[in-house]
Design an enzyme around this catalytic site. Structure first.
Site, PDB file in Angstrom:
ATOM      1  N   LYS A 127      18.153  15.472   7.432  1.00  0.00           N
ATOM      2  CA  LYS A 127      19.163  16.044   9.021  1.00  0.00           C
ATOM      3  C   LYS A 127      19.616  15.344   9.429  1.00  0.00           C
ATOM      4  O   LYS A 127      20.672  15.838   9.446  1.00  0.00           O
ATOM      5  CB  LYS A 127      17.376  15.787   9.566  1.00  0.00           C
ATOM      6  CG  LYS A 127      17.670  17.034  11.350  1.00  0.00           C
ATOM      7  CD  LYS A 127      16.787  16.429  12.370  1.00  0.00           C
ATOM      8  CE  LYS A 127      15.707  17.709  11.791  1.00  0.00           C
ATOM      9  NZ  LYS A 127      14.388  17.635  12.687  1.00  0.00           N
ATOM     10  N   GLU A 173      17.491   4.816   2.680  1.00  0.00           N
ATOM     11  CA  GLU A 173      17.181   5.142   1.791  1.00  0.00           C
ATOM     12  C   GLU A 173      18.094   6.882   0.805  1.00  0.00           C
ATOM     13  O   GLU A 173      18.656   6.574  -0.586  1.00  0.00           O
ATOM     14  CB  GLU A 173      15.693   5.403   1.172  1.00  0.00           C
ATOM     15  CG  GLU A 173      14.987   4.199   1.955  1.00  0.00           C
ATOM     16  CD  GLU A 173      14.610   4.776   3.156  1.00  0.00           C
ATOM     17  OE1 GLU A 173      13.896   3.850   3.530  1.00  0.00           O
ATOM     18  OE2 GLU A 173      14.584   5.198   3.629  1.00  0.00           O
ATOM     19  N   GLY A 230       9.079  16.475  10.181  1.00  0.00           N
ATOM     20  CA  GLY A 230       9.310  15.807   9.028  1.00  0.00           C
ATOM     21  C   GLY A 230       8.424  16.970   7.336  1.00  0.00           C
ATOM     22  O   GLY A 230       8.990  17.197   6.312  1.00  0.00           O
ATOM     23  N   ARG A 231       7.524  15.815   7.539  1.00  0.00           N
ATOM     24  CA  ARG A 231       6.499  16.231   7.191  1.00  0.00           C
ATOM     25  C   ARG A 231       5.724  17.644   7.405  1.00  0.00           C
ATOM     26  O   ARG A 231       4.848  18.098   6.233  1.00  0.00           O
ATOM     27  CB  ARG A 231       4.956  15.177   7.829  1.00  0.00           C
ATOM     28  CG  ARG A 231       4.826  14.947   9.103  1.00  0.00           C
ATOM     29  CD  ARG A 231       3.391  13.859   9.552  1.00  0.00           C
ATOM     30  NE  ARG A 231       3.292  13.923  10.951  1.00  0.00           N
ATOM     31  CZ  ARG A 231       4.081  13.576  11.477  1.00  0.00           C
ATOM     32  NH1 ARG A 231       5.768  13.192  11.466  1.00  0.00           N
ATOM     33  NH2 ARG A 231       3.954  13.429  13.442  1.00  0.00           N
ATOM     34  N   GLU A 254      -0.093   9.409   8.567  1.00  0.00           N
ATOM     35  CA  GLU A 254       1.631   9.536   9.952  1.00  0.00           C
ATOM     36  C   GLU A 254       1.890  10.679  11.259  1.00  0.00           C
ATOM     37  O   GLU A 254       2.203   9.898  12.421  1.00  0.00           O
ATOM     38  CB  GLU A 254       2.578  10.656   9.469  1.00  0.00           C
ATOM     39  CG  GLU A 254       4.635   9.716  10.030  1.00  0.00           C
ATOM     40  CD  GLU A 254       5.315  10.311   9.172  1.00  0.00           C
ATOM     41  OE1 GLU A 254       5.750   8.941   8.259  1.00  0.00           O
ATOM     42  OE2 GLU A 254       5.681  11.069   8.941  1.00  0.00           O
ATOM     43  N   HIS A 290     -13.637   8.929 -13.766  1.00  0.00           N
ATOM     44  CA  HIS A 290     -14.110   7.844 -14.682  1.00  0.00           C
ATOM     45  C   HIS A 290     -13.085   6.870 -14.088  1.00  0.00           C
ATOM     46  O   HIS A 290     -13.407   5.746 -14.743  1.00  0.00           O
ATOM     47  CB  HIS A 290     -13.233   8.547 -16.181  1.00  0.00           C
ATOM     48  CG  HIS A 290     -13.963   8.910 -16.367  1.00  0.00           C
ATOM     49  ND1 HIS A 290     -15.157   8.976 -18.079  1.00  0.00           N
ATOM     50  CD2 HIS A 290     -13.744  10.790 -16.823  1.00  0.00           C
ATOM     51  CE1 HIS A 290     -15.574  10.044 -17.938  1.00  0.00           C
ATOM     52  NE2 HIS A 290     -15.140  11.911 -17.180  1.00  0.00           N
ATOM     53  N   LYS A 294      12.440  -0.401   9.671  1.00  0.00           N
ATOM     54  CA  LYS A 294      12.872  -0.531   9.159  1.00  0.00           C
ATOM     55  C   LYS A 294      14.268  -0.565  10.366  1.00  0.00           C
ATOM     56  O   LYS A 294      15.566  -1.102   9.363  1.00  0.00           O
ATOM     57  CB  LYS A 294      13.677   1.919   9.876  1.00  0.00           C
ATOM     58  CG  LYS A 294      12.882   2.401   8.582  1.00  0.00           C
ATOM     59  CD  LYS A 294      12.638   3.701   8.920  1.00  0.00           C
ATOM     60  CE  LYS A 294      13.360   4.468   9.402  1.00  0.00           C
ATOM     61  NZ  LYS A 294      13.459   6.495   9.644  1.00  0.00           N
TER      62      LYS A 294
END
Length: 546
Positions: free
Chosen positions: A210, A216, A271-272, A357, A388, A508
């Site tokens: 955005k 990153e 964001g999510r 979050e 398993h 961050k």
């Protein structure tokens, strides 16, 4: 603006639930089913293409009545309407929460500060659709005139988890002539492996940030730029091989991307919750605009169900209340989400961000420390693989782990008996978790006495079983939105802000301070704690810079 609510433990019904828990915590599901032969049919719901069997939960009718009272006393209906009306329910950032507008049909109106936002949403969707069709048809060409064969989405968090989950979930509907890759980790290995077999002349990068400043994402984007130019050797080529999902036109243009190929979204989209905005451009390129819009339609149908359906028949509300019952009264710390469909292999990872979050908060809306548990840990893997590995702990371990099992009645890839075998495990696991196997039953099989304790299953492990006919774009939209609204319902009852994420900031900020200390050619003056100082010095020494 709707004001903050009341901390959960101060609601009158909370004390009633605590007393009720003491009365029913020893009840076994086998007894509940024996006392009510029709329980399996009675405690089930169907809406928006999803069938929910919640009969294998450790609840009685009184439990459900009290939980529904909890939702009422927490003013959940009022808070739902506040969200849909564009009120700034994200109180710490003073923002509206309108991801529901991303899937509102044309002609509907959702207002923010007096302005209808739906036309803007559809204008962006139309631009996305036009661009997607150009890439899919081959009209959009790279700088050398070659057709785009590879699309690489560069993002992180919601700009990665949503698109990659949706792409994998709907891969059956994707254009197989296109290769889709997703880069998120700042670890260089992620980029190197994603691009190792790609030709820059045939590769389109979507940079999703955005602000166009996310560390990153922009580190990976600059690496992608250099990787492309190493072959294409012309700065003008960037505009043919990069597009942006951003609102920072100046930074996008400085990168070399034509702002005509910048797709925006809004502060009222967290964001999510953004995978159905322009953040989903890679998904739309893969599956096509029609399938993307079908996914939006499924989400919208669940929005309307959540908004209008009485709580006793409301899928997200019931899931949310059951989750609170286990988290706050039984002390369950985790929830396992177990999709019995390989296409949903990234769905648990997507839910991890959505749930943790959102509701991993320790203070109320007014900033008071909570004295009750909030957001449990979500985890899971597709069945039958998980059976398993970790199912042993769910069946016979010392921790109570409520489970959501998700299955489909029709396979998208029918092969012999595969799907019957797969789905038999959904039903068998839910049955085994609920009813277990008593010592008497084990002995009756001729098991030696010394081995009986090892082969006994306590049962009484709660599950929800969610079934749909088949995995379609519409059903994926419904399923995603089911969990979105479940998270919101829980956040309202816990009186927390489900839409901020301050917990990601501190690390961050400190990383930005440490980066130059790691890169400096001269020994930096370190002022961290002794552990951090020692780790930095050791890294620099072994890296070879000191």
């Amino acid at each position: 603006m709707t004001t903050a609510g009341v901390p959960a433990t101060r609601l009158p019904v909370w004390r009633a639930l605590e007393a009720h828990y003491q009365q029913v915590r020893g009840l076994h599901l086998s007894q509940l089913f024996a006392d009510d032969p029709g329980r399996g049919e009675r405690l089930s719901l169907e809406a928006v293409g999803l069938y929910l069997d919640y009969s294998k939960n450790r609840v009685t009718d009184e439990t459900l009545t009290l939980l529904l009272r909890l939702a009422q006393e927490a003013r959940l209906a009022e808070r739902i309407e506040a969200m849909f009306q564009g009120e700034k329910i994200n109180v710490t950032e003073q923002r509206a929460v309108l991801h529901v507008a991303l899937r509102a049909p044309q002609g509907e109106s959702i207002h923010l500060d007096g302005k209808d936002v739906v036309p803007e949403v559809h204008a962006v969707l139309d631009r996305m659709a036009e661009f997607s069709q150009r890439v899919r048809s081959g009209v959009w060409r790279g700088a050398t005139g070659k057709r785009i064969k590879n699309v690489v989405n560069i993002g992180i968090g919601g700009s990665d988890l949503g698109p990659v989950m949706a792409y994998e979930a709907l891969k059956h509907y994707s254009d197989r002539s296109l290769t889709l890759r997703f880069v998120s980790n700042v670890d260089g290995t992620d980029f190197a492996e994603a691009t190792s077999d790609l030709d820059p002349a045939e590769t389109l990068f979507i940079v999703a940030s955005k602000t166009f400043t996310t560390l990153e994402t922009m580190t990976n984007a600059q690496t992608a730029r250099a990787w492309s130019l190493a072959v294409l050797r012309d700065e003008e080529a960037i505009a043919k091989h990069f597009v942006a999902v951003s609102t920072n036109a100046k930074a996008v243009e400085a990168f070399g991307i034509d702002t005509a190929n910048m797709f925006g979204f809004w502060d009222w989209v967290g964001g999510r919750y953004s995978m159905e905005s322009a953040i989903g451009l890679s998904t739309m390129i893969a599956i096509g605009p029609d399938n993307f819009r079908a996914m939006l339609a499924g989400s919208h149908a669940m929005d309307e169900h959540f908004r209008t359906t009485p709580f006793e028949r409301n899928l997200p509300v019931l899931l949310g209340l059951l989750g609170i019952w286990y988290t706050d009264f039984f002390g369950a710390e985790t929830v396992a989400v177990l999709p019995y469909d390989q296409y949903l292999k990234r769905f648990p990872a997507y839910l991890q961000q959505l749930t943790m979050e959102s509701n991993g908060k320790h203070v109320t809306l007014e900033g008071a420390t909570v004295d009750y548990a909030t957001g449990p840990v979500y985890w899971g893997e597709p069945g039958t693989n998980g059976q398993h590995s970790f199912y042993q702990l769910i069946h016979q371990g010392t921790r109570l782990i409520p489970c959501d099992l998700i299955g489909f009645c029709q396979s998208l890839n029918p092969l012999g008996e595969h799907h019957d075998i797969l789905m038999s495990n959904v039903f068998a696991q839910a049955e085994a978790l609920a009813f277990g196997k008593t010592a008497e039953q084990v002995k009756a099989e001729g098991t030696p006495d010394w081995l009986v304790p090892h082969r006994t299953f306590e049962g009484n492990r709660p599950t929800n079983v969610i079934l749909a006919d088949r995995l379609t774009p519409e059903i994926l939209g419904s399923l995603i939105t089911l969990y979105e609204h479940m998270v919101f319902a829980q956040g309202v009852i816990w009186d927390i802000d489900s839409f901020d994420q301050w917990g990601v900031e501190l690390g961050k900020v400190l990383a930005m301070r440490i980066i130059p200390e790691l890169a400096s050619e001269t020994e930096p003056a370190l002022a961290h704690d002794s552990s951090t100082n020692h780790l930095i010095r050791r890294y620099r020494r072994l890296k070879g810079t000191s």
